[in-house]
Design a protein around this motif. Structure first.
Motif, PDB file in Angstrom:
ATOM      1  N   HIS A   1      -7.364  -0.516   8.334  1.00 21.68           N
ATOM      2  CA  HIS A   1      -7.570  -1.762   7.582  1.00 21.68           C
ATOM      3  C   HIS A   1      -6.726  -2.913   8.109  1.00 21.68           C
ATOM      4  O   HIS A   1      -7.178  -4.063   8.120  1.00 21.68           O
ATOM      5  CB  HIS A   1      -7.247  -1.521   6.106  1.00 21.68           C
ATOM      6  CG  HIS A   1      -7.604  -2.671   5.219  1.00 21.68           C
ATOM      7  ND1 HIS A   1      -8.909  -3.015   4.920  1.00 21.68           N
ATOM      8  CD2 HIS A   1      -6.833  -3.576   4.577  1.00 21.68           C
ATOM      9  CE1 HIS A   1      -8.918  -4.082   4.133  1.00 21.68           C
ATOM     10  NE2 HIS A   1      -7.666  -4.438   3.911  1.00 21.68           N
TER      11      HIS A   1
ATOM     12  N   TYR B   1       0.832  -1.203   0.000  1.00 21.49           N
ATOM     13  CA  TYR B   1       0.000   0.000   0.000  1.00 21.49           C
ATOM     14  C   TYR B   1       0.868   1.255   0.000  1.00 21.49           C
ATOM     15  O   TYR B   1       0.568   2.239  -0.708  1.00 21.49           O
ATOM     16  CB  TYR B   1      -0.942   0.026   1.202  1.00 21.49           C
ATOM     17  CG  TYR B   1      -1.930   1.164   1.119  1.00 21.49           C
ATOM     18  CD1 TYR B   1      -3.035   1.089   0.273  1.00 21.49           C
ATOM     19  CD2 TYR B   1      -1.747   2.327   1.855  1.00 21.49           C
ATOM     20  CE1 TYR B   1      -3.928   2.144   0.158  1.00 21.49           C
ATOM     21  CE2 TYR B   1      -2.629   3.391   1.751  1.00 21.49           C
ATOM     22  CZ  TYR B   1      -3.724   3.290   0.907  1.00 21.49           C
ATOM     23  OH  TYR B   1      -4.602   4.344   0.790  1.00 21.49           O
TER      24      TYR B   1
ATOM     25  N   TYR C   1      -4.881   3.452   6.314  1.00 21.80           N
ATOM     26  CA  TYR C   1      -4.902   2.065   5.829  1.00 21.80           C
ATOM     27  C   TYR C   1      -4.219   1.132   6.820  1.00 21.80           C
ATOM     28  O   TYR C   1      -4.741   0.071   7.158  1.00 21.80           O
ATOM     29  CB  TYR C   1      -4.234   1.978   4.462  1.00 21.80           C
ATOM     30  CG  TYR C   1      -4.452   0.640   3.779  1.00 21.80           C
ATOM     31  CD1 TYR C   1      -5.590   0.422   3.007  1.00 21.80           C
ATOM     32  CD2 TYR C   1      -3.550  -0.406   3.921  1.00 21.80           C
ATOM     33  CE1 TYR C   1      -5.814  -0.798   2.377  1.00 21.80           C
ATOM     34  CE2 TYR C   1      -3.755  -1.631   3.305  1.00 21.80           C
ATOM     35  CZ  TYR C   1      -4.893  -1.821   2.538  1.00 21.80           C
ATOM     36  OH  TYR C   1      -5.116  -3.039   1.929  1.00 21.80           O
ATOM     37  N   TRP C   2      -3.042   1.528   7.266  1.00 24.26           N
ATOM     38  CA  TRP C   2      -2.291   0.665   8.181  1.00 24.26           C
ATOM     39  C   TRP C   2      -3.024   0.462   9.506  1.00 24.26           C
ATOM     40  O   TRP C   2      -2.991  -0.635  10.077  1.00 24.26           O
ATOM     41  CB  TRP C   2      -0.912   1.259   8.439  1.00 24.26           C
ATOM     42  CG  TRP C   2       0.043   1.081   7.289  1.00 24.26           C
ATOM     43  CD1 TRP C   2      -0.190   0.409   6.118  1.00 24.26           C
ATOM     44  CD2 TRP C   2       1.380   1.582   7.198  1.00 24.26           C
ATOM     45  NE1 TRP C   2       0.917   0.457   5.307  1.00 24.26           N
ATOM     46  CE2 TRP C   2       1.898   1.160   5.939  1.00 24.26           C
ATOM     47  CE3 TRP C   2       2.193   2.335   8.045  1.00 24.26           C
ATOM     48  CZ2 TRP C   2       3.198   1.485   5.525  1.00 24.26           C
ATOM     49  CZ3 TRP C   2       3.485   2.659   7.633  1.00 24.26           C
ATOM     50  CH2 TRP C   2       3.969   2.232   6.395  1.00 24.26           C
TER      51      TRP C   2
ATOM     52  N   LYS D   1      -3.181   9.251   4.658  1.00 23.14           N
ATOM     53  CA  LYS D   1      -3.702   8.202   3.790  1.00 23.14           C
ATOM     54  C   LYS D   1      -3.081   6.848   4.140  1.00 23.14           C
ATOM     55  O   LYS D   1      -3.781   5.838   4.254  1.00 23.14           O
ATOM     56  CB  LYS D   1      -3.413   8.561   2.332  1.00 23.14           C
ATOM     57  CG  LYS D   1      -4.048   7.636   1.312  1.00 23.14           C
ATOM     58  CD  LYS D   1      -3.676   8.043  -0.109  1.00 23.14           C
ATOM     59  CE  LYS D   1      -4.149   9.439  -0.436  1.00 23.14           C
ATOM     60  NZ  LYS D   1      -3.834   9.816  -1.842  1.00 23.14           N
TER      61      LYS D   1
END
Length: 300
Positions: free
Chosen positions: A258, A185, A254-255, A250
């Protein structure tokens, strides 16, 4: 190899000889020699795309040292003098004036690097551009072997960095099985930035594996093996602070959201939008989610 979970874990297991239990992940095939007791990994996504260069600074000791290793195996004879010379060297601190390296390091960490008496961060802010982003990421990796050899001959203490330009950094503890997804990612975000003018990532992604002990009440993760993923960049290659903060947020979203990651508390974390519409770190709403109710009650 192409960038994939198989090649990623194959490098970690066999090329880096990481000391990981065989059952950590199935990707990457057979286990390597497990001869390294520590390792710091760097991945150049800025230049590499789907075939990034990855390097590891791995350390070995005792019987694990390669039989044909050409460097010193013990403390160099003039190590004490080398430490004293480094600590006494005079450096310029932008905020506090001229002082010894030892005082500057204790106050703010590694002193800034100068090239031809010009602060590197100031030089970056005056240049900019995609070419410089690519150059800085590439040179960050290319210089590691040289710096390691230099300090190995002087003090051989396992470190390779004594001075560095000021850089943005945030790191997160993530379950090892999500390691490749985390770095992939970061790759996507860094590659996308190269098509924009407001902010271009300009340093490699970094990671390591950490065994956390049950040694503190307020530790962000429980004991066990953790993958520590880090995003780093120079702020000078951003048009403004909001440009880099949006990208850092961003990746963090995610880290953490998610992949279930937890932040390294000594670096940047908690990026959130303020009532004024700007992105800022260390938000109160984020900080409330780091520790469990049990940890908070025990600390109180």
């Amino acid at each position: 190899d192409d960038w994939s979970a198989e090649s990623f874990w194959g490098f970690v297991k066999r090329e880096a000889e990481a000391d990981l239990e065989p059952g950590v992940v199935k990707e990457g095939g057979r286990q390597g020699a497990r001869a390294s007791f520590s390792g710091e990994f760097f991945v150049d996504f800025v230049n590499g795309g789907s075939r990034p260069e990855m390097i590891v600074y791995a350390q070995k000791a005792n019987q694990s040292v390669d039989v044909d290793f050409p460097g010193p195996l013990t403390l160099p004879p003039r190590a004490a003098a080398a430490y004293a010379q480094l600590a006494a060297r005079r450096v310029d601190d932008e905020l506090h004036g001229r002082m010894s390296y030892g005082e500057a390091a204790r106050r703010d960490g590694a002193p800034p690097i100068e090239v031809a008496n010009v602060d590197v961060n100031e030089m970056l802010s005056n240049l900019g551009g995609l070419w410089l982003a690519r150059l800085m990421s590439e040179e960050a990796i290319n210089n590691i072997p040289r710096l390691a050899r230099q300090l190995r001959q002087q003090v051989n203490d396992g470190f390779f960095l004594t001075e560095s330009p000021a850089a943005l950094a945030s790191a997160y503890f993530i379950r090892p099985e999500a390691a490749f997804e985390a770095m992939d990612y970061l790759r996507l975000v860094q590659e996308a930035s190269l098509r924009h003018e407001e902010f271009m990532w300009n340093l490699p992604g970094e990671f390591r594996f950490i065994t956390v002990q049950d040694s503190a009440v307020l530790q962000p993760v429980p004991p066990g093996l953790w993958f520590n993923a880090q995003q780093i960049s120079f702020a000078e290659l951003a048009k403004n602070d909001q440009a880099w903060k949006r990208d850092f947020k961003k990746v963090e979203d995610y880290w953490v959201g998610h992949l279930g990651g937890k932040p390294h508390m000594g670096k940047l974390w908690g990026f959130a939008e303020t009532p004024k519409g700007t992105i800022e770190p260390f938000s109160d709403s984020f900080s409330c989610t780091i520790y469990t109710k049990e940890q908070k009650a025990s600390f109180d």
